[in-house]
Design a protein around this motif. Structure first.
Motif, mmCIF file in Angstrom:
data_model
loop_
_atom_site.group_PDB
_atom_site.id
_atom_site.type_symbol
_atom_site.label_atom_id
_atom_site.label_comp_id
_atom_site.label_asym_id
_atom_site.label_seq_id
_atom_site.Cartn_x
_atom_site.Cartn_y
_atom_site.Cartn_z
ATOM 1 N N UNK A 69 0.830 -1.198 0.000
ATOM 2 C CA UNK A 69 0.000 0.000 0.000
ATOM 3 C C UNK A 69 0.869 1.256 0.000
ATOM 4 N N UNK A 70 1.893 1.248 0.865
ATOM 5 C CA UNK A 70 2.750 2.431 0.954
ATOM 6 C C UNK A 70 3.453 2.679 -0.376
ATOM 7 N N UNK A 71 3.896 1.577 -1.017
ATOM 8 C CA UNK A 71 4.568 1.718 -2.314
ATOM 9 C C UNK A 71 3.631 2.324 -3.344
ATOM 10 N N UNK A 72 2.396 1.845 -3.319
ATOM 11 C CA UNK A 72 1.407 2.324 -4.281
ATOM 12 C C UNK A 72 1.093 3.808 -4.030
ATOM 13 N N UNK A 73 0.873 4.131 -2.757
ATOM 14 C CA UNK A 73 0.487 5.497 -2.422
ATOM 15 C C UNK A 73 1.630 6.476 -2.681
ATOM 16 N N UNK A 74 2.852 5.977 -2.558
ATOM 17 C CA UNK A 74 4.010 6.826 -2.795
ATOM 18 C C UNK A 74 3.968 7.355 -4.228
ATOM 19 N N UNK A 75 3.613 6.498 -5.158
ATOM 20 C CA UNK A 75 3.480 6.926 -6.564
ATOM 21 C C UNK A 75 2.287 7.858 -6.707
ATOM 22 N N UNK A 76 1.163 7.422 -6.135
ATOM 23 C CA UNK A 76 -0.084 8.149 -6.305
ATOM 24 C C UNK A 76 -0.003 9.576 -5.757
ATOM 25 N N UNK A 77 0.614 9.725 -4.589
ATOM 26 C CA UNK A 77 0.675 11.025 -3.940
ATOM 27 C C UNK A 77 1.991 11.748 -4.202
ATOM 28 N N UNK A 78 2.852 11.120 -5.013
ATOM 29 C CA UNK A 78 4.130 11.718 -5.338
ATOM 30 C C UNK A 78 4.933 12.046 -4.077
ATOM 31 N N UNK A 79 5.028 11.041 -3.216
ATOM 32 C CA UNK A 79 5.619 11.257 -1.903
ATOM 33 C C UNK A 79 7.120 11.037 -1.903
ATOM 34 N N UNK A 80 7.787 11.719 -0.998
ATOM 35 C CA UNK A 80 9.133 11.313 -0.605
ATOM 36 C C UNK A 80 8.956 10.646 0.753
ATOM 37 N N UNK A 81 9.676 9.559 0.978
ATOM 38 C CA UNK A 81 9.413 8.812 2.193
ATOM 39 C C UNK A 81 10.667 8.552 3.008
ATOM 40 N N UNK A 82 10.526 8.668 4.322
ATOM 41 C CA UNK A 82 11.587 8.202 5.208
ATOM 42 C C UNK A 82 11.007 7.019 5.956
ATOM 43 N N UNK A 83 11.662 5.892 5.798
ATOM 44 C CA UNK A 83 11.137 4.662 6.335
ATOM 45 C C UNK A 83 12.065 4.213 7.445
ATOM 46 N N UNK A 84 11.545 4.177 8.666
ATOM 47 C CA UNK A 84 12.400 3.812 9.801
ATOM 48 C C UNK A 84 12.109 2.367 10.163
ATOM 49 N N UNK A 85 13.130 1.536 10.181
ATOM 50 C CA UNK A 85 12.896 0.123 10.479
ATOM 51 C C UNK A 85 14.144 -0.516 11.063
ATOM 52 N N UNK A 95 14.978 -6.693 5.610
ATOM 53 C CA UNK A 95 14.092 -7.240 4.585
ATOM 54 C C UNK A 95 13.075 -6.204 4.153
ATOM 55 N N UNK A 96 12.489 -5.528 5.130
ATOM 56 C CA UNK A 96 11.530 -4.468 4.829
ATOM 57 C C UNK A 96 12.222 -3.360 4.046
ATOM 58 N N UNK A 97 13.438 -3.024 4.472
ATOM 59 C CA UNK A 97 14.181 -1.969 3.793
ATOM 60 C C UNK A 97 14.368 -2.317 2.323
ATOM 61 N N UNK A 98 14.740 -3.571 2.047
ATOM 62 C CA UNK A 98 14.967 -3.991 0.669
ATOM 63 C C UNK A 98 13.700 -3.880 -0.159
ATOM 64 N N UNK A 99 12.555 -4.117 0.481
ATOM 65 C CA UNK A 99 11.274 -4.091 -0.223
ATOM 66 C C UNK A 99 10.919 -2.707 -0.745
ATOM 67 N N UNK A 100 11.090 -1.700 0.104
ATOM 68 C CA UNK A 100 10.466 -0.411 -0.219
ATOM 69 C C UNK A 100 11.429 0.707 -0.602
ATOM 70 N N UNK A 101 12.750 0.528 -0.384
ATOM 71 C CA UNK A 101 13.565 1.725 -0.405
ATOM 72 C C UNK A 101 14.513 1.865 -1.593
ATOM 73 N N UNK A 102 14.797 3.129 -1.903
ATOM 74 C CA UNK A 102 15.811 3.432 -2.901
ATOM 75 C C UNK A 102 17.165 3.574 -2.244
#
Lengths: 330, 340
Positions: free
Chosen positions: A201-217, A221-228
């Protein structure tokens, strides 16, 4: 890498907590940049200061925390120099919003999801008409994939599951159309299947809302999934920063390497789970040099003496280590 | 309203249990005290025969459990007995004194909440400052000062020395005659307003201020201390931080969101202290010559008028249980997680 592309620039940030037992240096000399549309992952063990970074950016730190130095530049404005009023009217929740680890504790138990969400909408978007507020609330709840948004809006937090609450929290955070979303361990308290759904969902919404994201974890594994981009922190100090691929496939810092060895893999059935011997240093009594030195097999003289500084080793890949990235010294 | 059938049944049973227990205990305690109630009943000039006759009427020659049986039998038919002192039925006597007490307690509670809760909030927000420390000292003293002492001191200061407020009764009797004030509900503040009798209202207000403030002291300090403790606790919870992180202004987060989490438990504990306040009302009514239940009970106790004493205890037991029910319901209305 033009500065126009950079949405958030953290410069030499230092944050201390004043507790009865002494001063806790939660963040030491942290710098990073976040570009538009980019997602950066801050990875670290619990106690590494990663959550403090998120709260510092929106200036929602507990009252015993003090930002001793540094800048948080958002769209060319240093957020640390703004007044509390400017912060809460223009930035916090409006331009930069946040979601948290425990969805069950995120909402006030005595208010319905709809009440909280409409208060945020009314305050930030200045919508007065009841119908329009309701419409916006429902459309946000639909956007985050909640079925029957009308029922969800009427529900109290205890009537919803953790996954639904985290979706609702995302709806609140995104209802004001922010530019940056800080997600502080948003999947840690959820079941694995739900984790994947929320990450999707977060990945999808990031595109939809043109978001920049800081993901704290704390979960690579989670980091590999979502991050640049990944930033590894340890005891408040940045250790390694680079693109997701660089850091995960060609790690340089001994801590990152160890951390990667600890990720359990289903297809590589080793007898025992790996771990890093030793513990995080006591935050009230940090070693003078590199905080990882007591646990590091390769630590030598300078490691115990001086804090290592970030050095660019490859293009866009920065590491703070006396041994493997020499040259960075204070 | 979120009230289930089980809750009503449970409450009804607990009401019966409490009333039954309170009745038996009070009845036994009053009967084992070595007094001669037949003398009170027969009057000061009674002959020996009249006294003997009185013992028979009052069943004093029977064993105590038989006396209790007679009393419970009467109670089931709605007969609370006859006061030995006034020779009139107990229940109407209590009911006619009820409005005076209720008016006093309600005004006291309005004062307690209107002052106590804001003080608690201020103390919580200014935690650790001089204001906080001063408030803590004042509230600890206030919560532990004996209510009759406060009553006497306030009379001394405001009636005797300053002469600004009356020290006794609910209203000036002369004024009642002059303005033609007559009770309807028994709540003088309301009655005078219904009749548009402003002088009577002002006078009733002046009479109620001192006793109400004295009576409000304990619940006021209690609510201030509870509000402070709860507010500090709530402010540390995640939902407060997330509401701030979503950019809701501090004033909304504090006074709309956090305050609601504080109010529910404060109201609950205030409700429970309501029962305690009735006891305080006894003292206050006695000192301020306030013609309420406390006065009625005190006069009955002092003259060994046991049917009236047992009646008062019975009434307060019922009242207390009902208040607890009301508190439960208020709690359930404020907090959706509470299901009754």
């Amino acid at each position: 890498m033009t500065s126009g592309n950079v949405i958030l620039n953290i410069k030499d940030l230092n944050v201390n907590y004043f507790t009865l037992e002494g001063v806790v240096k939660a963040v030491r000399g942290l710098s990073f940049t976040l570009r538009k549309g980019e997602s950066l992952c801050i990875v670290g063990e619990s106690g590494s200061g990663k959550s403090t970074v998120g709260l510092t950016i929106i200036r929602a730190l507990p009252s015993n925390a003090v930002i001793t130095s540094g800048e948080v530049v958002f769209n060319d404005v240093d957020l640390l120099s703004l007044s509390e009023e400017e912060m809460s009217n223009k930035i916090r929740g409006k331009e930069i919003s946040m979601i948290f680890q425990d969805p069950a504790a995120t909402f006030n138990p005595l208010f319905t999801i709809g009440q909280t969400l409409s208060d945020v909408v009314r305050h930030h978007l200045g919508i007065k008409e009841k119908d329009k507020v309701r419409e916006h609330v429902q459309s946000m709840l639909r956007t985050v994939g909640l079925p029957d948004p009308e029922r969800v809006a009427r529900s109290y937090p205890h009537e919803l599951s953790g996954g639904m609450l985290q979706r609702a929290a995302i709806a609140v955070a995104l209802s004001t159309n922010p530019k940056v979303l800080i997600a502080d361990e948003p999947t840690t308290m959820l079941d694995v299947t739900l984790q994947a759904q929320i990450l999707d969902l977060l990945r999808k919404l990031k595109e939809e809302f043109n978001l920049s994201m800081i993901f704290i974890t704390h979960n690579l594994g989670v980091a590999a999934e979502v991050c640049d981009k990944i930033l590894v922190m340890y005891a408040g100090v940045p250790f390694e920063e680079g693109s997701c691929e660089e850091v995960l496939l060609r790690p340089i810092h001994p801590y990152t390497k160890k951390l990667l060895e600890c990720v359990p893999r289903a297809h590589r059935r080793v007898g025992r789970l790996r771990y890093i011997p030793g513990m995080l240093p006591d935050p009230k009594n940090l070693p003078r040099g590199c905080p990882f030195a007591p646990r590091c097999e390769r630590a030598t003289e300078p490691c115990n003496e001086r804090l290592p500084k970030m050095v660019e080793v490859r293009s866009g890949h920065r590491v703070a280590c006396h041994i493997l990235a020499p040259g960075g010294e204070h | 309203m979120p009230v289930s059938k089980e809750y009503i049944i449970k409450r009804t049973f607990s009401l019966i249990g409490v009333v039954f227990g309170a009745t038996i205990i009070t009845f036994i305690i009053t009967r084992v005290v070595p007094t001669r109630p037949e003398l009170l009943w027969a009057g000061p000039h009674a002959t020996l025969e009249q006294i003997e006759r009185a013992r028979e009427i009052l069943h004093l020659n029977d064993p105590i459990y038989v006396q209790l049986g007679y009393y419970l039998r009467d109670l089931l038919t709605g007969n609370w007995g006859v006061s030995w002192r006034t020779k009139s039925p107990v229940l109407p006597g209590i009911l006619s004194a009820l409005p005076a007490t209720l008016e006093l307690i309600i005004v006291a509670f309005i004062i307690a909440m209107a002052i106590g809760i804001p003080l608690g909030i201020v103390a919580a927000l200014k935690r650790g400052t001089v204001i906080d420390h001063v408030l803590r000292v004042v509230t600890v003293i206030g919560a532990s000062a004996p209510v009759f002492w406060l009553a006497l001191i306030s009379q001394l200061i405001f009636s005797s020395w300053l002469g600004v407020l009356p020290s006794a009764k609910r209203i000036n009797e002369l004024l009642v005659i002059e303005t033609g004030f007559h009770p309807i509900t028994g709540f003088y503040l309301i009655d005078s307003l219904i009749q548009g009798n402003i002088p009577a209202f002002t006078d009733a207000l002046r009479h109620i201020i001192l006793p109400a403030i004295v009576l409000s002291f304990y619940p006021m300090c209690l609510s201030a201390r509870m509000t402070r403790a709860l507010m500090i606790e709530v402010l540390n919870e995640w939902h407060v931080r997330s509401a701030l992180a979503w950019g809701l202004p501090k004033r909304i987060v504090l006074y709309k969101y956090a305050l609601k989490n504080v109010i529910a438990p404060v109201v609950a504990s205030l409700g429970l202290s309501f029962g305690y306040t009735i006891i305080g009302a006894f003292m206050v009514e006695l000192v301020f010559v306030w013609p309420g239940i406390g006065m009625y009970a005190a006069m009955s106790l002092l003259s060994f008028d046991y049917p009236a004493v047992v009646g008062c205890v019975l009434f307060i037991a019922i009242f207390y249980t009902l208040i607890n029910t009301v508190v439960d319901i208020i709690h359930a209305i404020i907090d959706p997680r509470v299901k009754l």
